[in-house]
Scaffold this active site. Structure first.
Site, PDB file in Angstrom:
ATOM      1  N   VAL A   1       0.833  -1.206   0.000  1.00 47.93           N
ATOM      2  CA  VAL A   1       0.000   0.000   0.000  1.00 47.93           C
ATOM      3  C   VAL A   1       0.862   1.246   0.000  1.00 47.93           C
ATOM      4  O   VAL A   1       1.887   1.321   0.678  1.00 47.93           O
ATOM      5  CB  VAL A   1      -0.956   0.036   1.216  1.00 47.93           C
ATOM      6  CG1 VAL A   1      -1.989  -1.060   1.121  1.00 47.93           C
ATOM      7  CG2 VAL A   1      -0.197  -0.066   2.524  1.00 47.93           C
ATOM      8  N   ASP A   2       0.446   2.208  -0.787  1.00 50.79           N
ATOM      9  CA  ASP A   2       1.044   3.537  -0.724  1.00 50.79           C
ATOM     10  C   ASP A   2       0.501   4.229   0.522  1.00 50.79           C
ATOM     11  O   ASP A   2      -0.593   3.902   0.997  1.00 50.79           O
ATOM     12  CB  ASP A   2       0.658   4.313  -1.985  1.00 50.79           C
ATOM     13  CG  ASP A   2       1.145   5.743  -1.942  1.00 50.79           C
ATOM     14  OD1 ASP A   2       2.327   5.948  -1.664  1.00 50.79           O
ATOM     15  OD2 ASP A   2       0.321   6.651  -2.178  1.00 50.79           O
ATOM     16  N   LYS A   3       1.241   5.184   1.066  1.00 51.74           N
ATOM     17  CA  LYS A   3       0.781   5.860   2.285  1.00 51.74           C
ATOM     18  C   LYS A   3      -0.201   6.991   1.963  1.00 51.74           C
ATOM     19  O   LYS A   3      -1.359   6.953   2.355  1.00 51.74           O
ATOM     20  CB  LYS A   3       1.968   6.409   3.079  1.00 51.74           C
ATOM     21  CG  LYS A   3       1.545   7.145   4.358  1.00 51.74           C
ATOM     22  CD  LYS A   3       2.726   7.628   5.147  1.00 51.74           C
ATOM     23  CE  LYS A   3       3.411   8.809   4.473  1.00 51.74           C
ATOM     24  NZ  LYS A   3       2.585  10.049   4.490  1.00 51.74           N
ATOM     25  N   THR A   4       0.285   7.973   1.236  1.00 50.07           N
ATOM     26  CA  THR A   4      -0.514   9.172   1.003  1.00 50.07           C
ATOM     27  C   THR A   4      -1.694   8.875   0.077  1.00 50.07           C
ATOM     28  O   THR A   4      -1.519   8.395  -1.035  1.00 50.07           O
ATOM     29  CB  THR A   4       0.354  10.288   0.372  1.00 50.07           C
ATOM     30  OG1 THR A   4       1.478  10.523   1.212  1.00 50.07           O
ATOM     31  CG2 THR A   4      -0.438  11.563   0.211  1.00 50.07           C
TER      32      THR A   4
ATOM     33  N   THR B   1      -3.879   6.628   0.414  1.00 47.70           N
ATOM     34  CA  THR B   1      -4.359   5.258   0.559  1.00 47.70           C
ATOM     35  C   THR B   1      -4.591   4.954   2.034  1.00 47.70           C
ATOM     36  O   THR B   1      -5.699   4.614   2.446  1.00 47.70           O
ATOM     37  CB  THR B   1      -3.355   4.263  -0.050  1.00 47.70           C
ATOM     38  OG1 THR B   1      -3.142   4.597  -1.421  1.00 47.70           O
ATOM     39  CG2 THR B   1      -3.884   2.846   0.047  1.00 47.70           C
TER      40      THR B   1
END
Length: 803
Positions: free
Chosen positions: A488-491, A493
């Site tokens: 998963v991407d952070k920003t 998501t």
């Protein structure tokens, strides 16, 4: 090509696969799935079946230049994209709104044509590919229903006479009884069963034996044998005739088999219609009319297809919103569950975006139309779901391989059953042999095998659409069920993706005030679409700071931006980005912003003419649904890996709060794809979830990519799954649905294999010597008719899956 709807949710504008005309039969054929390809006169021609290809190879000019040839009207290499013409309305209300409707087979989606008909491969009735056309009446269903009722009315007396003739003490001889059965059964077999004989002939012409090959052989053999027994009883051996000289007839078998097959077709067609109920429920969400506000202030009710971009529309309480747009006046709570799957209404006021088809629950408001017709989110969802429902899952390959040999094997089994009973069976041997052979032909059902996968896919994809989970194709649905690692991407998501500026720090010796530093950064970031850039610009605008024009703007994905402003080279970006440009980081921030608010704090630095001038601290809140979704995914045995371009300290804080053990920080866009590939090389089945341009390489590298619907078009176009709302709870729903769908497909395939594996030997009389089991052809017909219906009924259970 893609489009962003009024609600900020981007979905690709899909275009149908390239197709060519079969010059023999006129069918539309996908080149990659064509049964054959022939080069003639320097051009390639594609064919739906080997039979068409062989006919073309013998007389190519006949099909290219003869009267009525396909070649006269379509250039051989001309490409058809299967565009459906429709009104500007996002949702036509009936089939009459569509001028060109494409039809395809649920079992063989490579077969496409512009008129109703039957599949040349399996003989099944073709279905409209365009979801907008599915609201009209089904002529195939109506025809089968009429044939069934008349056939049932005639078959019942035939059955009673054949089974209870002696008990009823009818005052007619056995030969006269045969004539009565002949008169009643002939319309059933020849009129009621005519579609089956047509499909039987087509299967021979196309050299594609199918279910109707077996049905026609079985009913035809029983009817012709009975006809010969009625017209010419003397040609039968004396041992075959009774004391009155009458030979045994099986009109009741032919008539009842035909009637039961018709019943099966009626039930199957009705059940197949229900598989698209999710799409039809979406189509029904859009209203037929809109309240148009005229320039003089009056209102006028107009048809939806005349609404244009820029029109002002009033939406009253309890009404569906007609198109995508932005609220100009008023406020309300809007139920958007039709696209997000979330049941709670969302508060909307001036400036907020609203989606066509969603329900206005309380107040009244005026909106400005921004997306109409096929550009609305609802229309794009319907198009995406419709295409996905026609795609084929990898699991279908097993059924395809079996089906290729199925019908010939059944015919061989019928011949062996006839021969065995004729040579070794008890008297009357011929009667037993005929009944066994007919029963074998009738009970076999390749359709149950062929429908096992596509029906489950159609229902599951539709169910996903109602829950805000859009599958691009069946392969993505199947692959997701096997995923054991989620990257998963952070920003955007894990976090809201809407950062806010919480602090500005000017480094010692820089010679700037905070407002001047913010003005410089905002002037540069104004040309960027990154969420952090927008947050900086928004903060400057709120302070009414003056933004200066820039030149030589350059953006580096996942790094930062640079430009010239007032003859100064200004860089704004991450620490790694600035260091990569030779910037010295002797000074370090001393602000307390790191210790405030959410742990998801990101630092952006600004450098002027090679020297660091200051830092900006941005706070991006973790989505409220993220912790719950992470727990649910972990309980399902899925490992979570977080990737972010942020510095390690920020990433560590977010990972700690969410209990994510594996994470990578300071990751460049190209590195995300490499990390995903590395995980796959270790044997993991990887899903990647992201929403930005820098996530596109990783989405493409994963086994299945999951795009947040609030993200960019590039991310969505590289993903196999799109979450309309854009949070991890959508992934939980998608995983649950995919596992349910694959379990349902396996049940269908198991039933189809078990049914045919047991039914054919029982019909052939294999178990007669041991258990005394024999199967009437009529019971075989009933079993065959309900086998396909059972597969579809099981698939329809997916509509009730709780997500």
């Amino acid at each position: 090509m893609s489009s962003q709807n009024a609600g900020g949710i981007s979905l690709p504008i899909l275009q149908g696969p390239v197709k060519h005309h079969d010059p023999v039969c006129g069918m539309m054929v996908v080149p990659e799935k064509a049964a054959a390809k022939i080069a003639h006169a320097g051009k390639n021609y594609y064919f739906c079946s080997k039979g068409c290809a062989e006919r073309f190879s013998r007389e190519p000019e006949k099909f290219l230049t003869g009267p009525g040839s396909v070649g006269m009207h379509h250039a051989p290499d001309s490409v058809e994209h299967g565009t459906v013409k429709r009104s500007a309305s996002a949702v036509p209300r009936s089939a009459s709104d569509v001028q060109e409707i494409r039809y395809t087979c649920p079992m063989h989606p490579e077969i496409v044509q512009f008129a109703p008909g039957n599949c040349p491969i399996c003989g099944m009735a073709l279905e409209p590919m365009d979801a907008f056309a599915e609201l009209g009446a089904d002529p195939e269903y109506d025809s089968m229903l009429r044939r069934f009722w008349l056939s049932a009315a005639l078959s019942l007396p035939v059955l009673l006479i054949a089974m209870l003739g002696d008990a009823l003490h009818l005052p007619v001889s056995p030969r006269a009884r045969n004539w009565i059965e002949f008169v009643l059964a002939t319309p059933v077999v020849l009129w009621g069963g005519w579609p089956f004989f047509q499909r039987f002939w087509a299967s021979l012409v196309n050299r594609s034996p199918n279910m109707f090959t077996l049905i026609a052989l079985g009913t035809g053999a029983a009817y012709l044998d009975s006809l010969a027994a009625t017209l010419f009883p003397q040609v039968f051996p004396a041992s075959f005739r009774d004391m009155h000289g009458a030979a045994p007839a099986y009109f009741e078998a032919a008539a009842v088999i035909t009637t039961l097959v018709l019943l099966g077709q009626v039930l199957e067609l009705r059940a197949r219609q229900q598989t698209n109920s999710a799409i039809r429920s979406l189509l029904n969400l859009a209203p037929k009319q809109a309240h148009l506000l005229l320039p003089n202030g009056t209102e006028k009710d107009v048809a939806l297809d005349v609404v244009k971009v820029g029109d002002r529309l009033r939406v009253r309480p309890g009404e569906s919103i007609p198109v995508d747009g932005a609220i100009l006046e008023g406020a309300s709570a809007v139920d958007e569950s039709m696209v997000t799957g979330e049941p709670m209404p969302v508060e909307k006021s001036v400036g907020h975006k609203v989606t066509g088809g969603s329900l206005n629950t309380s107040g009244s408001f005026v909106l400005r139309a921004e997306r109409v017709g096929s550009e609305t989110l609802l229309a794009q969802i319907v198009k995406l779901v419709s295409e996905a429902q026609r795609s084929r899952a990898p699991m279908q390959r097993l059924a395809d391989r079996v089906a290729a040999y199925f019908v010939p094997a059944v015919i061989v089994a019928a011949v062996l059953a006839f021969t065995g009973w004729a040579l070794l069976g008890p008297e009357p041997r011929f009667a037993h042999a005929l009944i066994a052979a007919v029963a074998v032909l009738i009970i076999a059902c390749p359709c149950a095998l062929g429908l096992a996968t596509p029906m489950s896919i159609m229902v599951a994809v539709g169910r996903g659409a109602r829950a805000g989970v859009l599958f691009r194709n069946a392969e993505a649905l199947e692959t997701l069920a096997k995923v054991d690692t989620l990257v998963v991407d952070k920003t955007g998501t894990l976090t809201e993706g809407k950062p806010q500026l919480t602090g500005v720090e000017v480094f010692e010796g820089a010679g700037f005030r905070k407002d001047k530093l913010l003005s410089l950064a905002a002037s540069i970031e104004r040309s960027s679409e990154h969420p952090l850039a927008r947050a900086i610009v928004r903060a400057a605008e709120e302070k009414d700071l003056l933004l200066a024009p820039v030149s030589d703007f350059l953006a580096t994905a996942g790094g930062g931006v640079e430009a010239r402003l007032q003859n100064q080279l200004v860089l704004v970006g991450t620490e790694a980005f600035l260091k990569g440009r030779g910037i010295d980081f002797a000074a370090e921030p001393t602000s307390a912003a790191f210790g405030s608010g959410s742990p998801a704090v990101t630092t952006v630095y600004l450098a002027v003419d090679g020297k660091v001038a200051g830092a900006f601290f941005l706070n991006d809140q973790i989505k409220a649904s993220t912790p719950q979704a992470i727990r649910a995914l972990r309980e399902d045995g899925i490992r979570i890996v977080m990737l972010t371009g942020d510095r390690r300290a920020t990433a560590a804080k977010v990972a700690k709060e969410l209990c994510i053990e594996e994470f990578e920080a300071d990751v460049q866009p190209q590195q995300k794809g490499e990390i995903v590939k590395r995980l796959r090389e270790r044997g993991r089945i990887v899903a990647m979830a992201g929403d930005g341009v820098n996530d596109a390489p990783a989405l493409a590298s994963a086994n299945v990519g999951i795009a947040m619907g609030t993200g960019t078009d590039v991310a969505i176009e590289n993903a196999g799954i799109t979450l309309v709302k854009g949070d991890l709870c959508g992934i939980v729903r998608a995983c649950k649905l995919s596992r349910s769908a694959i379990r349902n497909i396996k049940q269908n395939l198991a039933f189809a294999f078990l049914y045919n594996g047991m039914g054919i030997p029982v019909a052939a009389g294999v178990f007669y010597p041991v258990f005394g089991w024999l199967l009437s052809p009529m019971l075989a017909s009933a079993a065959m008719s309900f086998s396909s219906v059972s597969v579809i009924a099981n698939a329809l259970r997916l509509r009730k899956v709780s997500l």
